[in-house]
Design a protein around this motif. Structure first.
Motif, mmCIF file in Angstrom:
data_model
loop_
_atom_site.group_PDB
_atom_site.id
_atom_site.type_symbol
_atom_site.label_atom_id
_atom_site.label_comp_id
_atom_site.label_asym_id
_atom_site.label_seq_id
_atom_site.Cartn_x
_atom_site.Cartn_y
_atom_site.Cartn_z
ATOM 1 N N GLY A 10 0.924 -0.212 -0.080
ATOM 2 C CA GLY A 10 0.138 -0.005 0.021
ATOM 3 C C GLY A 10 0.591 1.124 -0.186
ATOM 4 O O GLY A 10 0.645 1.907 -1.139
ATOM 5 N N VAL A 11 1.867 1.360 1.354
ATOM 6 C CA VAL A 11 2.731 1.875 0.805
ATOM 7 C C VAL A 11 3.426 2.502 -0.912
ATOM 8 O O VAL A 11 3.648 3.830 -0.735
ATOM 9 N N THR A 12 3.436 1.611 -1.468
ATOM 10 C CA THR A 12 4.446 1.705 -2.324
ATOM 11 C C THR A 12 3.322 2.358 -3.626
ATOM 12 O O THR A 12 4.365 3.256 -4.111
ATOM 13 N N LYS A 13 2.409 2.075 -3.516
ATOM 14 C CA LYS A 13 1.576 2.839 -4.530
ATOM 15 C C LYS A 13 1.322 4.361 -4.180
ATOM 16 O O LYS A 13 0.937 5.031 -5.389
ATOM 17 N N SER A 14 1.226 4.789 -2.828
ATOM 18 C CA SER A 14 0.776 6.163 -2.395
ATOM 19 C C SER A 14 1.627 6.913 -2.634
ATOM 20 O O SER A 14 1.809 8.050 -3.656
ATOM 21 N N LEU A 15 3.526 6.324 -2.428
ATOM 22 C CA LEU A 15 4.319 7.178 -2.642
ATOM 23 C C LEU A 15 4.691 6.777 -4.420
ATOM 24 O O LEU A 15 4.947 8.694 -4.325
ATOM 25 N N ALA A 16 4.798 6.503 -5.139
ATOM 26 C CA ALA A 16 4.572 6.104 -6.261
ATOM 27 C C ALA A 16 3.787 7.103 -7.314
ATOM 28 O O ALA A 16 4.449 8.168 -7.734
ATOM 29 N N ASN A 17 2.474 7.118 -6.630
ATOM 30 C CA ASN A 17 1.550 8.597 -6.924
ATOM 31 C C ASN A 17 2.253 9.788 -6.669
ATOM 32 O O ASN A 17 1.942 10.826 -7.388
ATOM 33 N N PRO B 284 5.585 12.875 -9.908
ATOM 34 C CA PRO B 284 6.231 14.152 -10.700
ATOM 35 C C PRO B 284 7.386 14.341 -10.662
ATOM 36 O O PRO B 284 7.550 15.533 -11.647
ATOM 37 N N ASP B 285 7.365 13.713 -9.708
ATOM 38 C CA ASP B 285 8.837 14.500 -9.053
ATOM 39 C C ASP B 285 10.002 13.379 -9.201
ATOM 40 O O ASP B 285 10.958 13.958 -9.305
ATOM 41 N N GLY B 286 10.269 12.674 -10.135
ATOM 42 C CA GLY B 286 10.601 11.509 -11.439
ATOM 43 C C GLY B 286 11.281 10.629 -10.056
ATOM 44 O O GLY B 286 12.003 10.272 -10.885
ATOM 45 N N ILE B 287 10.503 10.291 -9.466
ATOM 46 C CA ILE B 287 10.740 9.283 -7.952
ATOM 47 C C ILE B 287 10.092 7.979 -8.688
ATOM 48 O O ILE B 287 9.174 8.560 -8.309
ATOM 49 N N ARG B 288 10.602 6.895 -8.611
ATOM 50 C CA ARG B 288 9.663 5.822 -8.915
ATOM 51 C C ARG B 288 10.058 5.028 -7.581
ATOM 52 O O ARG B 288 11.315 4.705 -6.998
ATOM 53 N N VAL B 289 8.864 4.577 -7.320
ATOM 54 C CA VAL B 289 8.974 3.764 -5.560
ATOM 55 C C VAL B 289 7.792 2.635 -6.517
ATOM 56 O O VAL B 289 7.052 2.445 -6.425
ATOM 57 N N ASN B 290 9.280 0.651 -5.999
ATOM 58 C CA ASN B 290 8.347 -0.054 -6.284
ATOM 59 C C ASN B 290 8.803 -0.900 -5.128
ATOM 60 O O ASN B 290 9.366 -0.415 -4.003
ATOM 61 N N ALA B 291 8.483 -2.174 -5.256
ATOM 62 C CA ALA B 291 8.290 -3.191 -4.235
ATOM 63 C C ALA B 291 8.573 -4.957 -4.865
ATOM 64 O O ALA B 291 8.431 -4.777 -5.759
ATOM 65 N N VAL B 292 10.142 -5.229 -3.811
ATOM 66 C CA VAL B 292 9.849 -7.319 -4.486
ATOM 67 C C VAL B 292 9.735 -7.441 -3.189
ATOM 68 O O VAL B 292 10.004 -7.543 -2.092
ATOM 69 N N CYS B 293 8.416 -8.529 -3.217
ATOM 70 C CA CYS B 293 8.168 -9.657 -2.522
ATOM 71 C C CYS B 293 8.912 -10.968 -2.468
ATOM 72 O O CYS B 293 8.471 -11.720 -3.258
#
Length: 255
Positions: free
Chosen positions: A168-175, A179-188
């Motif tokens: 959930g945090v991954t999706k929230s931070l990615a959104n 716009p700042d060009g920062i990508r956010v992902n998770a590895v499970c």
């Protein structure tokens, strides 16, 4: 030169970098020229890992012993890492703990301690690094979830909740940070042979169960996870954000 070798060369903070998946992630990133700062509650383990990585990979490998749930310690660590690495363009949150305790026996203290390390720390370490991440092109964050991010285990409700939270945090931070060009992902990860899973992996019947559950018929290594993290931190994943990559040998592909 490969695309991975052409990825950003700014430094990366790796929490839980003293052992297991965190250590493997730090090494994998260093192998493609990225300076790394290894943070771990076990400062000696982080220092030993950093020295080995620096010697083998020829990049700056910095280490700090700290509790990633301590906001003041994190602020100091960001400043120290920035100075050591010359810039920070990435975060891998691999610090994690697990306590087997079902709801009949679960205490508030256990619940809070697991959520603080596994989930809360990712958010507030990322917050502490935002100025650095925003100032470097190609910045990225990878959180380490678990197959418990997508399924449930009755013996570890606190761990399961924390790892669902990582998604959930991954999706929230990615959104918010896209716009700042920062990508956010998770590895499970699935069943991985690490110090955290040593009791299970050192017991042949338990390990055999893990092997049987995986269609690839083996347990994973920290390096299996580190390679996936390195990809998500690289320019090769430049259009990938808000996603969850399950690396489990196929465990979650069946009932």
């Amino acid at each position: 030169m490969s695309a991975l070798e052409m990825s950003p060369t700014t430094g990366v903070v790796v929490t839980g970098g003293g052992s297991g998946i965190g250590r493997a992630c730090a090494r994998a990133l260093a192998e493609v020229g990225r300076p790394v700062s290894l943070w771990d509650l076990n400062g000696e383990g982080a220092a030993e890992a950093a020295a080995s990585i620096a010697a083998d990979c020829g990049v700056i490998a910095h280490s700090l012993g700290l509790d990633v749930t301590d906001g003041a310690a994190v602020a100091d660590a960001v400043a120290a890492a920035r100075e050591a690495l010359g810039g920070i363009g990435g975060l891998v949150h691999a610090a994690g703990i697990v306590t087997a305790m079902d709801i009949d026996h679960l205490t508030e203290e256990i619940w809070d301690s697991v959520l603080k390390v596994n989930l809360r720390a990712e958010v507030f370490v990322a917050k502490a690094l935002l100025g650095d991440l925003r100032s470097h092109e190609g910045s990225a964050i990878v959180g380490i979830g678990s197959i418990m991010s997508v399924v449930g285990n009755p013996l570890i409700p606190s761990y399961t909740a924390s790892k669902h939270g990582v998604v959930g945090v991954t999706k929230s931070l990615a959104n918010h940070l896209g716009p700042d060009g920062i990508r956010v992902n998770a590895v499970c990860p699935g069943y991985i042979d690490t110090p955290m899973t040593a009791l299970m992996m050192d017991d042949p019947p338990s390990k055999a169960v893990c092997v049987e559950k995986a269609p690839l018929r083996r347990v994973g290594t920290p390096e299996d996870i580190a390679k996936a993290v390195r990809f998500l931190m690289s320019d090769e994943a430049g259009f990938v954000t808000g996603t969850t990559l399950i690396v489990d040998g196929g465990v979650t592909s069946h009932d």
